[in-house]
Design an enzyme around this catalytic site. Structure first.
Site, PDB file in Angstrom:
ATOM      1  N   HIS A 126     -23.355 -26.731  -5.669  1.00 34.14           N
ATOM      2  CA  HIS A 126     -24.657 -25.945  -4.402  1.00 34.14           C
ATOM      3  C   HIS A 126     -24.829 -27.044  -3.685  1.00 34.14           C
ATOM      4  O   HIS A 126     -24.399 -28.346  -3.473  1.00 34.14           O
ATOM      5  CB  HIS A 126     -25.647 -25.634  -5.561  1.00 34.14           C
ATOM      6  CG  HIS A 126     -26.590 -24.886  -4.775  1.00 34.14           C
ATOM      7  ND1 HIS A 126     -27.664 -25.464  -3.730  1.00 34.14           N
ATOM      8  CD2 HIS A 126     -26.600 -23.039  -5.199  1.00 34.14           C
ATOM      9  CE1 HIS A 126     -28.465 -24.032  -3.515  1.00 34.14           C
ATOM     10  NE2 HIS A 126     -28.413 -23.414  -4.822  1.00 34.14           N
TER      11      HIS A 126
ATOM     12  N   TYR B 187     -28.893 -29.476  -5.484  1.00 33.13           N
ATOM     13  CA  TYR B 187     -28.762 -30.451  -6.993  1.00 33.13           C
ATOM     14  C   TYR B 187     -27.814 -31.417  -6.299  1.00 33.13           C
ATOM     15  O   TYR B 187     -26.135 -30.936  -7.253  1.00 33.13           O
ATOM     16  CB  TYR B 187     -28.402 -28.344  -7.285  1.00 33.13           C
ATOM     17  CG  TYR B 187     -28.634 -27.545  -7.139  1.00 33.13           C
ATOM     18  CD1 TYR B 187     -29.665 -27.520  -8.701  1.00 33.13           C
ATOM     19  CD2 TYR B 187     -29.252 -26.417  -6.477  1.00 33.13           C
ATOM     20  CE1 TYR B 187     -30.473 -26.619  -8.837  1.00 33.13           C
ATOM     21  CE2 TYR B 187     -30.712 -25.942  -6.283  1.00 33.13           C
ATOM     22  CZ  TYR B 187     -31.278 -25.609  -8.159  1.00 33.13           C
ATOM     23  OH  TYR B 187     -32.449 -25.231  -8.128  1.00 33.13           O
TER      24      TYR B 187
ATOM     25  N   GLU C  51     -30.132 -18.628 -10.502  1.00 29.04           N
ATOM     26  CA  GLU C  51     -29.388 -17.289  -9.634  1.00 29.04           C
ATOM     27  C   GLU C  51     -28.242 -17.243 -10.037  1.00 29.04           C
ATOM     28  O   GLU C  51     -27.242 -17.785 -10.638  1.00 29.04           O
ATOM     29  CB  GLU C  51     -29.662 -17.519  -8.043  1.00 29.04           C
ATOM     30  CG  GLU C  51     -28.780 -18.419  -8.269  1.00 29.04           C
ATOM     31  CD  GLU C  51     -28.549 -18.993  -6.644  1.00 29.04           C
ATOM     32  OE1 GLU C  51     -29.364 -18.390  -5.271  1.00 29.04           O
ATOM     33  OE2 GLU C  51     -27.920 -19.666  -5.901  1.00 29.04           O
TER      34      GLU C  51
ATOM     35  N   TYR D  15     -24.984 -29.421   3.015  1.00 28.58           N
ATOM     36  CA  TYR D  15     -25.866 -28.496   4.088  1.00 28.58           C
ATOM     37  C   TYR D  15     -25.907 -29.243   5.334  1.00 28.58           C
ATOM     38  O   TYR D  15     -26.425 -29.959   5.128  1.00 28.58           O
ATOM     39  CB  TYR D  15     -26.289 -27.945   3.523  1.00 28.58           C
ATOM     40  CG  TYR D  15     -26.590 -26.625   2.613  1.00 28.58           C
ATOM     41  CD1 TYR D  15     -26.393 -26.336   0.948  1.00 28.58           C
ATOM     42  CD2 TYR D  15     -27.651 -25.260   3.499  1.00 28.58           C
ATOM     43  CE1 TYR D  15     -26.146 -25.326   1.000  1.00 28.58           C
ATOM     44  CE2 TYR D  15     -27.882 -24.604   2.504  1.00 28.58           C
ATOM     45  CZ  TYR D  15     -26.349 -23.841   1.787  1.00 28.58           C
ATOM     46  OH  TYR D  15     -27.059 -22.820   0.339  1.00 28.58           O
TER      47      TYR D  15
ATOM     48  N   GLU E 204     -14.926 -20.422  -0.946  1.00 32.05           N
ATOM     49  CA  GLU E 204     -16.178 -19.941  -1.914  1.00 32.05           C
ATOM     50  C   GLU E 204     -16.234 -18.691  -1.910  1.00 32.05           C
ATOM     51  O   GLU E 204     -15.666 -17.858  -1.039  1.00 32.05           O
ATOM     52  CB  GLU E 204     -17.572 -20.471  -0.550  1.00 32.05           C
ATOM     53  CG  GLU E 204     -19.148 -20.065  -1.161  1.00 32.05           C
ATOM     54  CD  GLU E 204     -19.634 -20.357  -0.312  1.00 32.05           C
ATOM     55  OE1 GLU E 204     -20.261 -20.979   0.314  1.00 32.05           O
ATOM     56  OE2 GLU E 204     -20.693 -19.211  -0.325  1.00 32.05           O
TER      57      GLU E 204
ATOM     58  N   HIS F 201     -21.128 -27.866   6.289  1.00 33.47           N
ATOM     59  CA  HIS F 201     -22.064 -26.332   5.160  1.00 33.47           C
ATOM     60  C   HIS F 201     -22.985 -25.889   6.257  1.00 33.47           C
ATOM     61  O   HIS F 201     -23.934 -25.367   6.073  1.00 33.47           O
ATOM     62  CB  HIS F 201     -22.543 -26.001   3.632  1.00 33.47           C
ATOM     63  CG  HIS F 201     -22.633 -25.584   3.121  1.00 33.47           C
ATOM     64  ND1 HIS F 201     -21.410 -24.732   2.379  1.00 33.47           N
ATOM     65  CD2 HIS F 201     -23.570 -24.456   3.093  1.00 33.47           C
ATOM     66  CE1 HIS F 201     -21.628 -23.845   1.829  1.00 33.47           C
ATOM     67  NE2 HIS F 201     -23.105 -23.090   1.966  1.00 33.47           N
TER      68      HIS F 201
ATOM     69  N   LYS G   1     -29.278 -23.052 -11.226  1.00 31.92           N
ATOM     70  CA  LYS G   1     -30.350 -22.358 -10.286  1.00 31.92           C
ATOM     71  C   LYS G   1     -30.713 -21.307 -11.104  1.00 31.92           C
ATOM     72  O   LYS G   1     -29.228 -20.591 -11.642  1.00 31.92           O
ATOM     73  CB  LYS G   1     -30.576 -22.371  -8.905  1.00 31.92           C
ATOM     74  CG  LYS G   1     -31.772 -21.991  -8.286  1.00 31.92           C
ATOM     75  CD  LYS G   1     -31.048 -21.885  -7.402  1.00 31.92           C
ATOM     76  CE  LYS G   1     -32.051 -21.299  -5.798  1.00 31.92           C
ATOM     77  NZ  LYS G   1     -32.103 -21.486  -4.634  1.00 31.92           N
TER      78      LYS G   1
ATOM     79  N   TRP H 122     -18.546 -20.299  -6.399  1.00 31.64           N
ATOM     80  CA  TRP H 122     -20.392 -20.580  -5.815  1.00 31.64           C
ATOM     81  C   TRP H 122     -20.816 -20.306  -6.813  1.00 31.64           C
ATOM     82  O   TRP H 122     -20.804 -19.563  -7.023  1.00 31.64           O
ATOM     83  CB  TRP H 122     -20.904 -19.561  -4.818  1.00 31.64           C
ATOM     84  CG  TRP H 122     -22.118 -20.358  -3.846  1.00 31.64           C
ATOM     85  CD1 TRP H 122     -23.425 -19.611  -4.370  1.00 31.64           C
ATOM     86  CD2 TRP H 122     -22.395 -21.700  -3.846  1.00 31.64           C
ATOM     87  NE1 TRP H 122     -24.254 -20.209  -4.354  1.00 31.64           N
ATOM     88  CE2 TRP H 122     -23.711 -21.345  -3.440  1.00 31.64           C
ATOM     89  CE3 TRP H 122     -21.654 -22.655  -2.651  1.00 31.64           C
ATOM     90  CZ2 TRP H 122     -24.652 -23.057  -2.350  1.00 31.64           C
ATOM     91  CZ3 TRP H 122     -22.180 -23.444  -2.007  1.00 31.64           C
ATOM     92  CH2 TRP H 122     -23.567 -23.368  -1.584  1.00 31.64           C
TER      93      TRP H 122
ATOM     94  N   GLU I 299     -19.745 -20.982   6.866  1.00 34.46           N
ATOM     95  CA  GLU I 299     -19.339 -19.961   7.545  1.00 34.46           C
ATOM     96  C   GLU I 299     -20.401 -19.847   8.738  1.00 34.46           C
ATOM     97  O   GLU I 299     -21.399 -19.699   8.686  1.00 34.46           O
ATOM     98  CB  GLU I 299     -20.422 -19.187   6.250  1.00 34.46           C
ATOM     99  CG  GLU I 299     -20.026 -19.328   5.028  1.00 34.46           C
ATOM    100  CD  GLU I 299     -20.314 -18.506   4.534  1.00 34.46           C
ATOM    101  OE1 GLU I 299     -21.261 -17.703   4.511  1.00 34.46           O
ATOM    102  OE2 GLU I 299     -20.090 -18.521   3.176  1.00 34.46           O
TER     103      GLU I 299
HETATM  104  C1  IDC Z   1     -27.501 -19.749  -1.519  1.00 30.74           C
HETATM  105  C2  IDC Z   1     -27.128 -20.526  -2.747  1.00 30.74           C
HETATM  106  C3  IDC Z   1     -29.153 -20.297  -2.419  1.00 30.74           C
HETATM  107  C4  IDC Z   1     -29.492 -21.002  -1.464  1.00 30.74           C
HETATM  108  C5  IDC Z   1     -29.258 -19.996  -0.051  1.00 30.74           C
HETATM  109  C6  IDC Z   1     -29.814 -20.789   1.207  1.00 30.74           C
HETATM  110  O1  IDC Z   1     -26.751 -19.877  -3.419  1.00 30.74           O
HETATM  111  O2  IDC Z   1     -29.627 -20.927  -3.675  1.00 30.74           O
HETATM  112  O3  IDC Z   1     -31.408 -20.566  -1.185  1.00 30.74           O
HETATM  113  O4  IDC Z   1     -27.666 -20.247  -0.244  1.00 30.74           O
HETATM  114  O5  IDC Z   1     -29.387 -21.754   1.443  1.00 30.74           O
HETATM  115  C7  IDC Z   1     -23.179 -18.296   1.472  1.00 30.74           C
HETATM  116  C8  IDC Z   1     -23.112 -19.767   1.656  1.00 30.74           C
HETATM  117  C9  IDC Z   1     -23.678 -20.307   0.102  1.00 30.74           C
HETATM  118  C10 IDC Z   1     -24.888 -19.456   0.244  1.00 30.74           C
HETATM  119  C11 IDC Z   1     -24.547 -18.629  -0.875  1.00 30.74           C
HETATM  120  C12 IDC Z   1     -24.994 -17.377  -1.437  1.00 30.74           C
HETATM  121  O6  IDC Z   1     -22.235 -20.751   2.079  1.00 30.74           O
HETATM  122  O7  IDC Z   1     -24.662 -21.289   1.327  1.00 30.74           O
HETATM  123  O8  IDC Z   1     -25.746 -19.646  -1.611  1.00 30.74           O
HETATM  124  N1  IDC Z   1     -23.436 -17.683   0.774  1.00 30.74           N
HETATM  125  O9  IDC Z   1     -25.755 -16.690  -0.714  1.00 30.74           O
HETATM  126  N2  IDC Z   1     -22.515 -17.609   1.880  1.00 30.74           N
HETATM  127  C13 IDC Z   1     -22.235 -16.077   0.899  1.00 30.74           C
HETATM  128  C14 IDC Z   1     -22.919 -16.106   0.237  1.00 30.74           C
END
Ligand code: IDC
Length: 526
Positions: free
Chosen positions: A253, A258, A486, A283, A445, A319, A484, A479, A357
């Site tokens: 994450h 994390y 989720e 990130y 991912e 990221h 967390k 991922w 992304e």
């Molecule tokens: C999500 C995390 C979440 C966080 C959010 C914003 O799971 O806890 O609050 O980002 O930072 C992506 C991204 C990835 C996302 C994930 C799920 O690369 O950073 O993580 N996701 O939403 N792309 C599609 C989905």
């Protein structure tokens, strides 16, 4: 055998579930280089496997109790016992029950468990009763081989210990049996095939007639030590020797939230479950690298070093997410990748993912491709052999756009991201098309949840996705490795990052994903 084939054919026609007992079956979704192709093809040729009416075998799907018993009934030439029930496998199940392969409470004749995934402890019992009923294992010697022996119910000691003693089960990369997990259809074939070898129904690898091991173990297994520098040939990721290789593992994450789950122990746990890949998700925004470059850099290096120490390939992931245009921080990216590619210039373990992304008001031609060319130049100047992963628009779903205008040069791969609860068949088709047209794709991912990281989990949809990735030989990172609250998180809330994780620490998603890291190794265990 002939009578058996005729009977099976009748069953097939009547219930429309199984196509035919093919004598030279190569299923359309079991390519020649599938790790289990040799066992699957040979078993099909002998009439032990049928496959689905559409010509597929679905090797990555979980095997159900009825499917598993049916395959064994063909191997052991067990005569079905006709009765009243309408389930397609009822007669075979009745015969297996009467033969003592299992007891009525394990798979009640009323059939409610016939179509559920069969747990490994029961699969092994039935396998041993069906094919190797006289084999025995010594408790003290064999139980030592199984790290999670305490998870096994005493009722199954005899069969599981016999299977280990006879070399039918070899244990997986982490030394665990995972009695309560299911197993894929391919893994089921692999273990049945090994029992058939022990029972001398099929030739053993020592026999001259047996197919050579090269064709059994493909793509290459293992981590960096076994595979060395990676390279891209056509659409396929390959190892240094030029053999197809597939990487499976976890993405962290966000390090800023994390980072504790990128500790040496957390990464070691992940490796022990069979992963050969770890993605360090750094990130840029949301309190990440751009806010705190020094500390973040240290975390990234520590995580990468831990991954390398555990024989994993490691992805440095720039990221971008809320900052959707990679051009916004191109200079910072260039400096970061110069730093890392200099530091790891001689290390074959490292892959560079230069923009997670891209999203929003951006295009491939105007923003992403020029950015990628610039950053690739920076990396290649220092580490000329490194594989570089490139994102694309719509959160790295637009591989079809990148495919129209790829970068010049070698060892580029294009990332493709999906979340099983949100993305379905139309995106699978996009992936199929891209790879079959020769685009090298890397799923850096994916999640079992919806695209927001929660909802679900969507395990059936995830299995369909992984089946396609297996079929195409596409590598993946899931991922995410954190606790967390989720659904996409692989660990249950409160999991200690530095303890040895057991099944109990894995979330529903984690249990599903971890079980699929080393399908090929796991085939050794059941
Ligand atoms: C999500 C995390 C979440 C966080 C959010 C914003 O799971 O806890 O609050 O980002 O930072 C992506 C991204 C990835 C996302 C994930 C799920 O690369 O950073 O993580 N996701 O939403 N792309 C599609 C989905």
């Amino acid at each position: 055998m002939k009578a058996l084939k005729i009977r099976l054919f009748a069953i097939t026609v009547l219930f429309g579930l199984l196509l035919t007992v093919s004598v030279s079956a190569t299923f359309r979704d079991v390519p020649e280089n599938h790790w289990c192709a040799q066992a699957i093809d040979d078993m099909a040729a002998r009439g032990f496997l049928a496959g689905y009416a559409d010509g597929a075998f679905r090797p990555a799907n979980p095997v159900t109790a009825a499917q598993f018993v049916t395959i064994l009934s063909r191997c052991a030439e067990l005569e079905p016992v006709p009765g009243e029930e309408t389930h397609w496998a009822a007669d075979t199940m009745r015969a297996a029950l009467r033969a003592g392969w299992y007891d009525w409470d394990e798979l009640p004749p009323s059939g409610e468990r016939f179509d559920l995934p069969i747990p490994r402890f029961l699969a092994v019992k039935i396998l041993m009763k069906a094919l190797l009923p006289d084999m025995r294992g010594d408790y003290l010697t064999e139980s030592q081989k199984i790290k999670d022996f305490q998870l096994l119910d005493g009722r199954y000691y005899e069969s599981v210990l016999a299977a280990y003693s006879g070399g039918v089960l070899l244990g997986d990369a982490s030394g665990c049996f995972r009695p309560n997990d299911g197993l894929s259809r391919a893994a089921a074939c692999a273990v049945i095939y090994r029992a058939l070898q022990k029972a001398s129904v099929v030739p053993t690898p020592d026999d001259e007639t047996a197919p050579q091991p090269e064709s059994v173990v493909s793509p290459a297994r293992g981590g960096v030590a076994e595979n060395g520098w990676l390279q891209v040939k056509g659409a396929q990721l390959c190892n240094e020797a030029g053999k197809a290789v597939v990487l499976h593992g976890m993405s962290s994450h966000g390090l800023q939230w994390y980072g504790q789950f990128t500790s040496a122990e957390a990464i070691c746990n992940t490796a022990a479950w069979g992963a050969n890949l770890f993605r360090v998700a750094m990130y840029t925004a949301e309190g990440g690298y751009l806010n705190n470059p020094k500390e973040t850099r240290e975390k990234v290096i520590a995580a990468a070093d831990a991954a390398i120490a555990n024989n994993l390939y490691v992805i440095f992931d720039w990221h971008i997410l809320s900052d959707g245009n990679p051009m916004s921080h191109q200079d910072e990216a260039a400096a970061f990748f110069a730093d890392m590619s200099e530091r790891y210039r001689d290390c074959p373990a490292v892959l560079y993912e230069i923009c997670n992304e891209p999203n929003g008001n951006i295009t491939w031609e105007r923003d992403i491709k020029p950015y990628a060319e610039k950053i690739a130049g920076v990396i290649r100047e220092r580490s000329p052999r490194a594989v570089i992963l490139i994102g694309n628009s719509t959160w790295s779903q637009d591989i079809h756009i990148a495919a129209k205008s790829p970068l010049e040069g070698d060892n580029f791969m294009y990332t493709f991201h999906f979340y099983a609860g949100t993305h379905g068949e139309s995106l699978r088709q996009r992936l199929r098309d891209a790879v079959s047209n020769g685009l090298p794709v890397f799923v850096s991912e994916w999640g079992t949840s919806q695209a927001d990281g929660s909802g679900g989990v969507y395990l059936e949809e995830s299995a369909a996705w992984l089946e396609l990735l297996d079929e195409l030989g596409v590598s993946w990172a899931n991922w995410s490795l954190c606790d967390k609250n989720e659904t996409s998180a692989a660990l249950r809330p409160g999991t200690a990052p530095d303890a040895v994780w057991t099944e109990n620490d894995l979330s529903e998603s984690g249990a599903f994903v971890f079980a699929r890291f080393a399908e090929s190794e796991r085939s050794e265990s059941a």
